[in-house]
Design a protein around this motif. Sequence first.
Motif, short mmCIF file in Angstrom:
data_model
loop_
_atom_site.label_atom_id
_atom_site.label_comp_id
_atom_site.label_asym_id
_atom_site.label_seq_id
_atom_site.Cartn_x
_atom_site.Cartn_y
_atom_site.Cartn_z
N THR A 2 0.83 -1.19 0.00
CA THR A 2 0.00 0.00 0.00
C THR A 2 0.87 1.25 0.00
OG1 THR A 2 -1.67 -1.18 1.29
CG2 THR A 2 -1.82 1.22 1.22
N GLN A 3 0.50 2.22 -0.85
CA GLN A 3 1.25 3.46 -0.90
C GLN A 3 1.23 4.15 0.45
OE1 GLN A 3 0.97 6.54 -4.16
NE2 GLN A 3 -0.12 7.64 -2.56
N ARG A 255 -1.82 3.70 5.78
CA ARG A 255 -0.45 3.40 6.19
C ARG A 255 0.32 4.71 6.20
NH1 ARG A 255 4.76 2.18 4.76
NH2 ARG A 255 4.65 2.13 2.50
#
Length: 268
Positions: A2-3, A255
């Motif tokens: 996830t970016q 994140r």
Amino acid sequence: MTQPTIIMAAPNGARKVKTDHPAMPVTIIETIAAAKECHAAGASILHAHVRDDDGKHLLDSGRYQTLLDGLRTEVPNMLVQITTEAVGIYTPQQQSKLVFDLKPDFVSVGFREMIGDGSQIACDHATHFYHHSLNSQIHVQHILYDVDDLARFRKAMAEGILPTARPHVLIVLGRYSGNFQSDPKEMEPFIADGLPDMASWSICAFGYKEYDVMMAAVAAGGHCRVGFENNLYLKNGQMAPDNAALIRQLSASVRSATREETLRIFTE
């Protein structure tokens, strides 16, 4: 993977005071304490304002240096961005003098403030400011309020007023809505106009829909600036007890970028 999402804390801004919220940080000591709490909650960078002795907005290199020194001691792993917000008080020349006197790592600059009336004199000053900042490794976050700002920004890039280096842009939603309430739909024209292709970008949003706007921005590949500067309310509608609570609810849903990832995104 996830970016990672940059979460920038904006704990006070230029205008709000203790009557807006008793936990509003106004003094340098209070701002440092809020920064520590926000960093622990997941923010990797602080958007920092300083005030005068009466709690009013101030652009002052001495006060900023005191704040930066305190943050470096108390929250050494948190990046810090100063503001040049004019608030109808400061000229582009005064804004740029603050930046070049202080030489911060990061600074936010309202594009429409720095470009002024678009005259040759204004454009020459803006050109010097942006290029000298780049050469001095001062990383500018360009603040845009609407798609007209974006169009002028593109034009300034084409004309060499802005460097060709990939910029980082902050979109501000809700400021001109009448009741200072943003909506995720306000972001759509920027996306449709190709902003994600030309720049890395973040968003901030006035009002109680801040969290909804942040999640829409993350889904579109953007980053987030949250805090009492723009909003006092949690996603459930209750008033947040402090800035860290707003950071914490967002970091639970994304994140959060580390210090190193934030540096890379801002400087790529």
